[in-house]
Design an enzyme around this catalytic site. Structure first.
Site, PDB file in Angstrom:
ATOM      1  N   TRP A  56     -25.132  -6.628   0.734  1.00  0.00           N
ATOM      2  CA  TRP A  56     -25.921  -5.524   0.172  1.00  0.00           C
ATOM      3  C   TRP A  56     -25.407  -5.087  -1.198  1.00  0.00           C
ATOM      4  O   TRP A  56     -26.025  -4.273  -1.859  1.00  0.00           O
ATOM      5  CB  TRP A  56     -25.917  -4.334   1.135  1.00  0.00           C
ATOM      6  CG  TRP A  56     -24.644  -3.513   1.138  1.00  0.00           C
ATOM      7  CD1 TRP A  56     -23.376  -3.994   1.064  1.00  0.00           C
ATOM      8  CD2 TRP A  56     -24.539  -2.079   1.196  1.00  0.00           C
ATOM      9  NE1 TRP A  56     -22.477  -2.959   1.114  1.00  0.00           N
ATOM     10  CE2 TRP A  56     -23.163  -1.765   1.195  1.00  0.00           C
ATOM     11  CE3 TRP A  56     -25.461  -1.035   1.275  1.00  0.00           C
ATOM     12  CZ2 TRP A  56     -22.698  -0.450   1.251  1.00  0.00           C
ATOM     13  CZ3 TRP A  56     -24.980   0.262   1.328  1.00  0.00           C
ATOM     14  CH2 TRP A  56     -23.616   0.554   1.322  1.00  0.00           C
TER      15      TRP A  56
ATOM     16  N   GLU B 191     -17.713   0.176   7.697  1.00  0.00           N
ATOM     17  CA  GLU B 191     -17.406  -0.942   8.606  1.00  0.00           C
ATOM     18  C   GLU B 191     -16.295  -0.650   9.610  1.00  0.00           C
ATOM     19  O   GLU B 191     -16.003  -1.493  10.454  1.00  0.00           O
ATOM     20  CB  GLU B 191     -17.050  -2.180   7.786  1.00  0.00           C
ATOM     21  CG  GLU B 191     -18.190  -2.675   6.930  1.00  0.00           C
ATOM     22  CD  GLU B 191     -17.942  -4.058   6.352  1.00  0.00           C
ATOM     23  OE1 GLU B 191     -16.769  -4.431   6.180  1.00  0.00           O
ATOM     24  OE2 GLU B 191     -18.932  -4.766   6.089  1.00  0.00           O
TER      25      GLU B 191
ATOM     26  N   LYS C 250     -14.298   3.807   6.321  1.00  0.00           N
ATOM     27  CA  LYS C 250     -13.832   2.852   5.305  1.00  0.00           C
ATOM     28  C   LYS C 250     -14.425   3.215   3.939  1.00  0.00           C
ATOM     29  O   LYS C 250     -13.798   3.059   2.903  1.00  0.00           O
ATOM     30  CB  LYS C 250     -14.285   1.445   5.705  1.00  0.00           C
ATOM     31  CG  LYS C 250     -13.870   0.349   4.757  1.00  0.00           C
ATOM     32  CD  LYS C 250     -14.315  -0.996   5.297  1.00  0.00           C
ATOM     33  CE  LYS C 250     -13.984  -2.133   4.348  1.00  0.00           C
ATOM     34  NZ  LYS C 250     -14.560  -3.403   4.785  1.00  0.00           N
TER      35      LYS C 250
HETATM   36  C1  BGC Z   1     -17.545  -3.652   2.380  1.00  0.00           C
HETATM   37  C2  BGC Z   1     -19.024  -3.947   2.350  1.00  0.00           C
HETATM   38  C3  BGC Z   1     -19.310  -4.942   1.241  1.00  0.00           C
HETATM   39  C4  BGC Z   1     -18.440  -6.167   1.403  1.00  0.00           C
HETATM   40  C5  BGC Z   1     -18.625  -7.153   0.270  1.00  0.00           C
HETATM   41  C6  BGC Z   1     -16.755  -4.933   2.489  1.00  0.00           C
HETATM   42  O1  BGC Z   1     -15.388  -4.669   2.422  1.00  0.00           O
HETATM   43  O2  BGC Z   1     -17.225  -2.822   3.468  1.00  0.00           O
HETATM   44  O3  BGC Z   1     -19.762  -2.772   2.126  1.00  0.00           O
HETATM   45  O4  BGC Z   1     -20.629  -5.303   1.259  1.00  0.00           O
HETATM   46  O5  BGC Z   1     -17.090  -5.787   1.412  1.00  0.00           O
HETATM   47  O6  BGC Z   1     -18.255  -6.584  -0.939  1.00  0.00           O
END
Ligand code: BGC
Length: 801
Positions: free
Chosen positions: A357, A496, A619
């Site tokens: 995203w 996350e 996070k």
């Molecule tokens: C983040 C996500 C992001 C991904 C790629 C992860 O650490 O929590 O929001 O899309 O990294 O950058």
């Protein structure tokens, strides 16, 4: 470190920082990229030469933690940088073997070149100067070139030069992936051309069967009349080199040029890669000509894409670095490649070159400067609609369900288990349940249209994606008798850390506020699309996608009756998901003191035998994403539509609530915080903006940048300047400006392309000046704090603030 705004300079050799610098000194042209590793180096724990092709993926199976898993990786292709010298019968040159007298490494952002200047003394007392210059051509996407200027400072004699194409490489760039299979390439041909003096190597990925041909031509130029160098071919398994012997004379410079051509089986207008690469090398000009064309291409790009920010710190320099890496990842050469925007650039192997995203943080910059490119990057998603349809159907839904991580064909590429490097444990990874990615795809389509006015794209492709995503949301939402509202269950929000309820057997959370709100927004947009694409086209699409009147009625209902959870004791704070309130508080400060500021608390707790799911600790920004993506007016509009009494003054209460509980374990988080604080707390906004700026240049997450830059944070920081600080909103053919320039910025200047017209914006603490290019065709409605101004070709509007 120097503060030239167009340069990143390193004045000392620090082996422990090499991996970080290599990522930051990556050169690329949107077609391929190569890390800023030294030419004489190979993957040895200090250096990691990596060459990545935009969209160059390959899948491999691995046995790990007792199961077989499959990952799609961004392939590390043969190392074409390889160039080295030695004195006969001695070791090859390496920084660890010599005494460094002078060291300077310089990334020239303006010209897109990487330079290194060394002076060193070897174990026999010989001093040598070496200047190198490198480019990955922005003018001719298949060409890269490097030049060595080698000057004996106190010796004369023969040296041997080795110029290679090294296909012995593997994917070894990320320590966490070490247990996984890393052999992606088969070398299918190596050799040389006697008459044209070049070597070639052809490699093929062992699953996706992408072939890449590399051809290298090495030439010498000397300040003194030397006989032409003797050369020999060196061929061993997966490796080919030209070895030369050249006489050197004290204080006379020998110049070595290596021109490399690279073609792949994914290219258009080719017969086969090796044939094209051979042809192209025969036609390739010398280094100086390549450099001139390359610099010119960058000059043109900067004209479109630069912004000027006057402060007393490094803001300008870092913003340029961010724009530079964005343009190296996606450029006009990316246009035909059918690739998306990778979260970590083509700069390293972390996250395997996947598309997340993060595009949501990146598109605005491109929409406003390179709309043709933005359109192409949206097509990456359109072309993967069939796969997204399979995914929706497979999970029991209608429409299209885009994957959380996307690679070659749009299949879900999220890893199923991941390694916690802190504990050494392999853990299930449920972050794929981030269905909000679908809202991001729709949001990007819609904002592309709002910025460019390209209704043709919406008509042919964009609307279909929005309708399919609307269908998906409507089938995912279910009616709750108890709540008398619709709800969305079993998902994961942007944060996350939370993927399931404590002790729950299955992953997924109910009613993630961000997801529910975004679903409503998508349905609302879908319901309005006929005004833009017309009834006829809408009818066609409804027929094709089997969207009935009853379906539309359902969209309408969901978009008015979706459930948004609030924290109970205060009806002002939106609850990140249903049940968030019942989680335990965690003393995040305690961890910050021992583990640093940008915490990966999930990993730290897991090592301690604790589950982050139990705690109110995020996070990254989750609820606050809403205030990041939408203007206050739009937010209130949707909340009112849903029957919630949400007031502008509640926004700050939400920020305060979540700020305390967020660890910023994703670099995207500080972008969002800075943005949402811009109008309520300028000091903290500036602090968060500065942290976001330092994400990569200072590697604030301690070691992640070396595995690939963070493109979302890079582009997001530029977007903060271009849209947040100027208060720029594009909505229904109106350009709104409502600046909140931080005190530290005393001048800001940018050029933007809006609805097909270029305009320049200049901003000081006192004045806003908006000027329309003289070649404008249409007029634009400029809305400054509710006051309308019409801009026509050549108009200049000066507004006192
Ligand atoms: C983040 C996500 C992001 C991904 C790629 C992860 O650490 O929590 O929001 O899309 O990294 O950058």
């Amino acid at each position: 470190m120097e503060t030239d705004n167009w340069k990143i300079v390193y004045e000392n050799w620090l082996p422990e920082e090499q991996a970080h610098r290599e990522a930051l000194c990556t050169l690329g042209n949107g077609y391929f990229a190569a890390r800023g590793a030294a030419e004489e180096s190979s993957a040895d724990g200090v250096h990691y030469p990596g060459t990545y092709l935009a969209g160059g993926y390959n899948r491999l199976r691995s046995e790990v933690a007792g199961r077989t898993i499959e990952n799609e990786d961004l392939v590390n292709w043969p190392n074409w940088l390889s160039l080295n010298f030695r004195h006969p019968n001695e070791n090859w040159f390496g920084l660890a073997e010599v005494t460094i007298i002078y060291f300077r490494k310089e990334l020239d952002l303006k010209n897109g070149t990487l330079h290194r200047h060394l002076r060193f003394r070897d174990q026999n007392g010989r001093e040598t100067s070496l200047k190198s210059t490198r480019l990955v051509s922005m003018a001719q996407p298949h060409i890269a070139a490097l030049q060595w200027e080698l000057t004996p400072e106190n010796w004369s004699g023969i040296i041997e030069i080795c110029s290679a194409l090294d296909g012995t490489v593997k994917n070894k760039g990320v320590a966490r992936y070490q247990a996984l299979n890393d052999q992606h390439l088969e070398i299918t041909a190596t050799g040389n051309d006697e008459t044209q003096h070049y070597i070639y190597l052809e490699a093929r990925t062992n699953q996706s069967e992408i072939s890449m041909a590399q051809v290298a031509r090495t030439r010498f130029y000397s300040e003194f009349p030397a006989q032409s160098p003797l050369y020999a071919l060196e061929q061993r398994a997966n490796y080919v080199a030209h070895a030369f012997q050249i006489p050197c004379e004290n204080q006379k410079t020998v110049r070595i040029e290596k021109v490399v051509v690279l073609y792949t089986s994914r290219d258009f207008a080719i017969s086969e890669p090796l044939l094209e690469a051979r042809r192209a090398v025969e036609h390739a000009p010398d280094f100086s000509e390549l450099l001139a064309a390359h610099s010119l291409a960058w000059q043109h790009l900067w004209h479109r894409c630069d912004l000027v920010v006057a402060t007393n710190d490094r803001t300008q320099q870092i913003l340029r670095l961010h724009i530079f890496h964005l343009l190296q990842t996606v450029s006009l050469h990316t246009a035909d490649l059918d690739v998306g925007i990778p979260a970590r650039g083509w700069h390293g192997e972390a996250y395997r070159g996947h598309i997340f995203w993060d595009e949501l943080f990146i598109f605005s910059f491109l929409n406003l400067r390179l709309p043709e490119l933005a359109r192409e990057l949206l097509m990456y998603r359109y072309r993967r609609l069939p796969e997204a349809r399979f995914a929706a159907r497979g999970a029991g839904y209608r429409g299209a369900m885009f994957p959380w991580q996307s690679g070659s064909n749009g299949r879900e590429e999220s890893q199923v288990i991941h390694l916690n490097p802190k504990s050494g444990n392999w853990l299930p990874d449920d972050t794929y349940l981030q269905r909000h990615i679908n809202a991001a795809v729709a949001y990007n389509v819609w904002h592309y249209f709002q910025t460019t006015g390209n209704s043709e794209f919406l008509n042919l492709y964009g609307a279909e994606m929005i309708f399919e995503i609307a269908l998906f949301w409507a089938s995912l939402a279910s009616w709750s008798e108890e709540k008398q509202r619709f709800e969305i269950k079993g998902v994961v929000g942007p944060d996350e850390y939370h993927t399931r309820y404590p002790d729950a057997e299955t992953p997924g959370l109910n009613n993630n506020a961000y997801t529910n709100f975004m679903a409503v927004w998508v349905l609302d947009v879908a319901l309005q699309l006929s005004e833009i694409i017309g009834e006829k086209r809408q009818a066609e699409l409804f027929e094709k996608l089997k969207i009935s009147a009853a379906e539309l009625e359902r969209w309408e209902q969901i978009s008015r009756q979706m459930f948004i959870p609030f924290i109970n004791h205060t009806k002002q704070v939106i609850s990140q998901f249903e049940g968030y309130e019942a989680l335990q508080e965690l003393d995040i400060r305690k961890y910050r003191e021992t583990e640093g500021k940008m915490l990966r608390l999930d990993r730290i707790l897991e090592k301690e035998g604790l589950d982050i799911n139990r705690y109110k600790a995020s996070k990254q920004a989750d609820v606050l994403m809403l205030f990041y993506l939408f203007s206050t007016e739009k937010l209130l509009d949707i909340f009112t539509r849903l029957g919630y009494d949400f007031k502008p003054e509640h926004i700050f209460a939400n920020i305060i609530y979540y700020e305390k509980r967020t660890t910023h374990g994703s670099t995207l988080s500080k972008i969002v915080y800075s943005w949402v604080l811009a109008r309520s707390n300028r000091k903290r906004c500036w602090g968060d903006f500065q942290t976001a700026l330092l994400s990569d240049i200072e590697d604030i997450q301690g070691g992640t940048t070396s595995e690939g830059i963070h493109l979302g944070a890079m582009a997001g920081s530029v977007d903060l300047v271009q849209r947040c600080f100027t208060g720029l909103v594009m909505s229904n053919h109106e350009l709104l400006l409502n600046p909140v320039l931080p005190d530290k910025i005393y001048y800001l200047e940018l050029r933007l392309k809006y609805l097909g017209n270029w305009l320049s914006v200049k901003l000081t603490q006192q004045k806003l000046v908006v000027a329309a290019d003289p070649d404008w065709k249409n007029e634009i409605c400029l809305n400054f704090r509710g006051k309308m101004h019409t801009l026509r070709a050549g108009d200049v509007q000066e507004i006192d603030l």
